[in-house]
Enzyme design. Sequence first.
Site, PDB file in Angstrom:
ATOM      1  N   ASP A 143      30.444  41.463  36.687  1.00 15.32           N
ATOM      2  CA  ASP A 143      30.493  40.795  35.386  1.00 15.32           C
ATOM      3  C   ASP A 143      31.378  39.558  35.341  1.00 15.32           C
ATOM      4  O   ASP A 143      31.291  38.755  34.419  1.00 15.32           O
ATOM      5  CB  ASP A 143      30.989  41.780  34.316  1.00 15.32           C
ATOM      6  CG  ASP A 143      32.394  42.306  34.592  1.00 15.32           C
ATOM      7  OD1 ASP A 143      32.975  41.975  35.644  1.00 15.32           O
ATOM      8  OD2 ASP A 143      32.933  43.057  33.750  1.00 15.32           O
ATOM      9  N   ARG A 203      42.139  37.846  24.507  1.00 19.14           N
ATOM     10  CA  ARG A 203      43.297  37.178  25.122  1.00 19.14           C
ATOM     11  C   ARG A 203      43.145  35.678  24.933  1.00 19.14           C
ATOM     12  O   ARG A 203      42.052  35.138  25.108  1.00 19.14           O
ATOM     13  CB  ARG A 203      43.341  37.549  26.612  1.00 19.14           C
ATOM     14  CG  ARG A 203      44.668  37.346  27.288  1.00 19.14           C
ATOM     15  CD  ARG A 203      44.676  38.095  28.616  1.00 19.14           C
ATOM     16  NE  ARG A 203      45.026  39.513  28.436  1.00 19.14           N
ATOM     17  CZ  ARG A 203      44.879  40.433  29.376  1.00 19.14           C
ATOM     18  NH1 ARG A 203      44.362  40.112  30.543  1.00 19.14           N
ATOM     19  NH2 ARG A 203      45.237  41.683  29.147  1.00 19.14           N
ATOM     20  N   SER A 212      46.339  40.493  32.857  1.00 20.65           N
ATOM     21  CA  SER A 212      45.334  41.275  33.561  1.00 20.65           C
ATOM     22  C   SER A 212      45.941  42.119  34.672  1.00 20.65           C
ATOM     23  O   SER A 212      47.107  41.977  35.023  1.00 20.65           O
ATOM     24  CB  SER A 212      44.255  40.359  34.148  1.00 20.65           C
ATOM     25  OG  SER A 212      44.663  39.875  35.406  1.00 20.65           O
ATOM     26  N   ARG A 226      45.102  41.974  37.778  1.00 18.67           N
ATOM     27  CA  ARG A 226      44.774  41.387  39.086  1.00 18.67           C
ATOM     28  C   ARG A 226      45.922  41.511  40.086  1.00 18.67           C
ATOM     29  O   ARG A 226      46.998  40.972  39.911  1.00 18.67           O
ATOM     30  CB  ARG A 226      44.320  39.938  38.929  1.00 18.67           C
ATOM     31  CG  ARG A 226      45.358  38.952  38.475  1.00 18.67           C
ATOM     32  CD  ARG A 226      44.739  37.649  38.064  1.00 18.67           C
ATOM     33  NE  ARG A 226      43.977  37.799  36.832  1.00 18.67           N
ATOM     34  CZ  ARG A 226      43.636  36.789  36.035  1.00 18.67           C
ATOM     35  NH1 ARG A 226      43.965  35.558  36.333  1.00 18.67           N
ATOM     36  NH2 ARG A 226      42.957  36.994  34.935  1.00 18.67           N
TER      37      ARG A 226
END
Length: 757
Positions: free
Chosen positions: A95, A448, A643, A645
């Site tokens: 996505d 965000r 996030s 990540r």
Amino acid sequence: MAFDIEMIKLVYSNYPSKIAKARQLLNRPLTLTEKILYTHLWDEIPATPYEKGTDYVDFAPDRVAMQDATAQMALLQFMQAGRSSVAVPSTVHCDHLIQAKHGAIADLATALQGNEEVYNFLSSVSNKYGIGFWKPGAGIIHQVLLENYAFPGGMMIGTDSHTVNAGGLGMIAIGVGGADAVDVMASMAWELKFPQLIGVKLKGKLNGWATAKDVILKVAGILTVKGGTGYILEYFGDGAETISATGKGTICNMGAEIGATTSVFGYDNKMKEYLVGTDRAEIAAMADQIKVHLTGDSEVYAHPEKFFDQLIEIDLSTLEPHINGPFTPDKAWPISEFAQAVKDNNWPAKLEVGLIGSCTNSSYEDITRAASIAKQALDKGFKVKAEFTVTPGSELVRYTIERDGLLGTFENIGGMVLANACGPCIGQWSRHNAEKGEKNSIITSFNRNFAKRNDGNPNTHAFVASPEIVTALAIAGDLCFNPLTDTLTNENGNQIKFNEPTGIELPPAGFAVKDNGFQAPAADGSNIQVVVDPSSKRLQLLEPFIPWNQKDYTGLKLLIKAKGKCTTDHISMAGPWLKYRGHLENISRNMLIGATNAFNDLPNKVKNQLTGQYTEVPDSALAYKKAAFGSIVIGDENYGEGSSREHAAMEPRFLGVKVILVKSFARIHETNLKKQGMLGLTFANKNDYDKVLEDDSIDVLGLTSISPGKNLTIVLHHANRTTDQFEAIHTYNQNQLEWFKAGSALNQIKRNNNPKK
């Protein structure tokens, strides 16, 4: 179709006995959060209760989910774990790599061509190791999880901070780094500091323009971007039971913006209706049988002040629509005050773009409410004055709203339908003229809105609101327009005063889809080959990080002293850099390029102590690494918010950064640093941040005797030959110290599996 039925049956069959043991241990009524956590312990029930906010606890999540940007690095790590298949149900969702530019069909075709190598890699790894694969265009991970995998009382981890969305179906769902996902997929425990609890009591019922989105926008204003750190938010009360399951998901989704570990609602009729509506009646029936265990005890909700560490109360009946921003999701404005705030702060009143959808607000209910506003405008001959985009959350939703004529309504007022993907929400948006850097305003129903997140322009003032508010403002083209009170006039002299939006929680004709985009893995993946081209610019096999040399860190060069907000977007930007998420060397070229240097207030311009010249952050880091100097990063409050990540931890590790020393960390980022063998420290006295000077070389002493709870010593060697010394705090437990000593958690896994090596 319901996935993982046998796993869910097993979870539910063990629920009553496990909760009985937890109740006996705690000897008091239980919150829902405690029920789920204690039923998902890796080990047997402990002899004494866990201390909230202090004890690290091993858990056994029911499943793992990964999105395509983070899955690349997670699966590259899993390939080194030595397993033939994953230990728990796991999925990959494509996505993040689809860029919004021309519209759904063209953008998906471009993504399939441009990302073919990555998609083939993810597909083949998934096929080989027993992982479900959701193809590009299937939808955004969190919406797909809510529609297919989330179940009341379960526990899931996912390599995306908004995994918490699944709390809308009563699940403890937590965002993690890829290394955490590898642990669980490799049949190891997942570690988390036992969270504290914030209770949010909702009373009354939403009405008029107020939505579930406004609940979390208000909560964000109350708690701020770090007020939820270390906490799970548990929503309850009569008002909670009136909110749809997808509305609950919206509230839980944006819990990530306040730093919360996760958020959760108790099982109720709204969840049951959603499970049945998404072809999971069997799960609803099973949940009904143990529903007393899938919500907090009545005594808890009757006297919440006794059981929660903090308590917030919100009356839904009087809740006003909110607009949050700019530049941070916790700057909350009731809409009645927003126009004045725009004027007082000199924010651009002209609205350039309105964007609805995303993983946060793309349910059938969201779309129907926004479409009811668009339909009123269409009937009066109005079209949008601002650009307007619609991002469906999944192919299931997209196909259904197209069938029901809702997409056509948006297109007829001038909207563009984008692919079922993250798109503009994560900077995957080829926005016209953003490169000019002009001051402008946009408004989204996303989650965000940090500077540069959506379009790379630091002067884009991004605001967050509900889809219906976004739609109304896009029609007006004016941030100062209040759709609750104001009237619009078009070029033909027609006037419109919007009626309150109306919506439908579930499609009357049911959901429909031709191809949901799911690819089941091979029953036996032993003969499937996963090939990574050594010359690839997108994918790179990992080399293990070097273990700690068992010495104190001395002579570390100050790489950057970051000032103010330093999110994972500042540390490792998304947008065009997403294409390198599977290539550590290439993506490391973006390390900390968005962080503001405290000594010159500029991004990506730091002093290289070896040359005295100002260079880009990655260049200085690489220069220190090549000269055999370690380096250190100094940071401000809530460093690494945003996030999940793990690239934001792997990049500095790869470029020779040894230590990150900050005023405070966001939870996920601190864990990611630990997993990658980094030393994450906080100032014992936050004022010591001011003592760090631009030309400092820095020692970290006490490592040779490091132990849990024992502070380390920092020595600053200034250019004028003077020194400063102070203490720094670490939160490593003994297991995490083993990760540090081994060079990474993955090294420790391999060492445990191969003790002779």
